[in-house]
Design a protein around this motif. Structure first.
Motif, mmCIF file in Angstrom:
data_model
loop_
_atom_site.group_PDB
_atom_site.id
_atom_site.type_symbol
_atom_site.label_atom_id
_atom_site.label_comp_id
_atom_site.label_asym_id
_atom_site.label_seq_id
_atom_site.Cartn_x
_atom_site.Cartn_y
_atom_site.Cartn_z
ATOM 1 N N ALA A 76 0.760 -1.156 -0.091
ATOM 2 C CA ALA A 76 -0.062 -0.007 0.152
ATOM 3 C C ALA A 76 0.882 1.155 0.057
ATOM 4 O O ALA A 76 1.894 1.319 0.604
ATOM 5 N N ALA A 130 -3.330 -1.001 4.594
ATOM 6 C CA ALA A 130 -3.927 0.125 4.026
ATOM 7 C C ALA A 130 -3.574 1.465 4.345
ATOM 8 O O ALA A 130 -3.579 1.595 5.541
ATOM 9 N N ALA A 174 -8.930 -1.608 2.670
ATOM 10 C CA ALA A 174 -8.533 -0.530 1.846
ATOM 11 C C ALA A 174 -9.444 0.757 2.370
ATOM 12 O O ALA A 174 -10.484 0.898 2.142
ATOM 13 N N TRP A 247 -8.777 -2.698 -3.254
ATOM 14 C CA TRP A 247 -8.229 -1.353 -3.355
ATOM 15 C C TRP A 247 -9.008 -0.038 -4.033
ATOM 16 O O TRP A 247 -9.609 -0.625 -5.054
ATOM 17 N N CYS A 306 -1.612 -1.833 -5.110
ATOM 18 C CA CYS A 306 -2.485 -0.650 -5.060
ATOM 19 C C CYS A 306 -2.017 0.178 -6.280
ATOM 20 O O CYS A 306 -1.022 -0.033 -6.798
ATOM 21 N N LYS A 317 1.183 1.487 -10.442
ATOM 22 C CA LYS A 317 0.606 0.298 -9.802
ATOM 23 C C LYS A 317 1.704 -0.289 -8.951
ATOM 24 O O LYS A 317 2.675 -0.611 -9.745
#
Length: 376
Positions: A76, A130, A174, A247, A306, A317
């Motif tokens: 994350a 997250a 998330a 996410w 994420c 990403k």
């Protein structure tokens, strides 16, 4: 062989054959062009500040005794006050970077602030973090019922403050703050049979009471989506895919819910995506899915990660991949370009993710042009 262009249909699975619109920055220096014979190109200069970086992401992967190998997974990332913060599963801390290439480690296990009330262990021992940013604070939570903490100085691990406990012991959460609506959500779920859920929380009230939910949003459908079928080659039709790793991002007024399937142990590991006009749904599966997939190469799989926007307006990403040399869970993190095509589809480019990529702030970088296309 050097490649000057790549047909768009080879960039990502399910993408339309358009160029879209992406952020492009100008190189600060033009590299030399070889004009003579190749056998004259024998002098090599090692740059102290190279224009490129390479996967897996260059962090200190922690040794995991239960797997008897080094491993990090389920990343994350948040951009907070001009600095990127990276969190990963069951580590002893987290990392920060100014450029997505050079990472600095923050050891957090000795921080008593990360031990919430009525529990003795540190939350960074848990899986699947997250993170999100609201105002002057960076927020963090973890799977396995992790609590929410916040910090306005995350380079100091003692600065985290406890906010609230998890809702329903959430798995693979998330966190998502919609700055346009000033509303806060947590999407979660990790199961071979259950859907992904969402709760809305009131971040403006002490204790963050739940305003809505849990609301079921999305369940896997292997009959309709071949990439959700289990197995190394998506051949295990009788097995339920493992749905996890939610996410959320927002772009162009649309909400993009990403999820990992069918399982982290396979090279077919991928992220799908569903879209909605409302953060509480309903969500509709995107036919452009999977948004990320990498079944072959030095590392394989590209799931449970994420998507985030960098300082320059480009999208990236970061996902979970596997070396699988010593065990099936010898996992690493991989960073690759992402973006949205002309139709609004969330897309990514993993084609050259085993090869050097341009650093995002130094080069003429785009989704279609992630690196110099060198052979190793």
């Amino acid at each position: 062989m050097l490649m000057s262009s790549i047909p768009m249909q080879f960039l990502f699975a399910g993408a339309a054959s358009d160029t879209g619109t992406y952020a492009i920055r100008t190189r600060t220096a033009v590299p030399p062009v070889l004009t003579g014979p190749l056998n004259a190109a024998t002098d090599v200069v090692l740059k102290t500040d190279p224009d490129t970086m390479i996967n897996p992401v260059g962090i200190s992967y922690q040794y995991q005794p239960e797997y008897q190998s080094r491993e990090s997974a389920d990343p994350a990332v948040a951009l907070y006050k001009g600095v990127y913060y990276l969190f990963a599963s069951h580590g002893s801390g987290y990392w920060w970077s100014d450029n997505l290439a050079d990472w600095n480690y923050v050891y957090a296990m000795d921080s008593a602030n990360l031990i919430p009330p009525h529990r003795s262990n540190n939350d960074f021992e848990r899986f699947a973090p997250a993170t999100m940013v609201i105002g002057d604070y960076l927020y963090i939570t973890h799977s396995e019922g992790g609590s929410i903490f916040r910090s306005n100085n995350p380079k100091n691990p003692g600065s985290w403050e406890f906010i609230r406990a998890a809702v329903n012991g959430w798995g693979d959460p998330a966190l998502f703050y919609d700055d346009e609506l000033d509303r806060t959500f947590c999407y979660y779920g990790t199961s071979g049979s259950e859907p992904l859920y969402v709760v809305e929380m009131d971040h403006k009230t002490a204790g963050w009471p739940v305003l809505a939910g849990p609301i079921a949003l999305y369940n896997s459908n292997r009959e309709a989506h071949g990439y959700e079928v289990c197995g190394e080659d998506n051949e295990k039709f009788a097995d339920n895919p493992f749905l996890e790793g939610a996410w959320m991002t927002k772009f162009g007024g649309k909400y993009y819910l990403e999820f990992g399937v069918p399982g982290t142990q396979w090279g077919s590991y991928a992220d799908g995506v569903a879209v909605s006009d409302d953060p509480l749904g309903p969500f509709v599966h995107c036919d452009s899915s999977p948004v990320s997939i990498k079944p072959t190469g030095f590392v394989r799989g590209a799931g449970h990660g994420c998507t985030f926007e960098d300082k320059y307006g480009s999208w990236w990403k970061v996902d979970t991949v596997s070396l699988s040399t010593n065990t099936g869970f010898e996992r690493r993190l991989i960073l690759f370009p992402a973006g949205h095509n002309a139709y609004g589809d969330l897309v990514s480019n993993t084609v050259f993710s085993d090869y050097p990529m341009y650093k995002h702030e130094m080069t003429e970088f785009s989704l279609e042009n992630p690196g110099p296309a060198w052979n190793l």
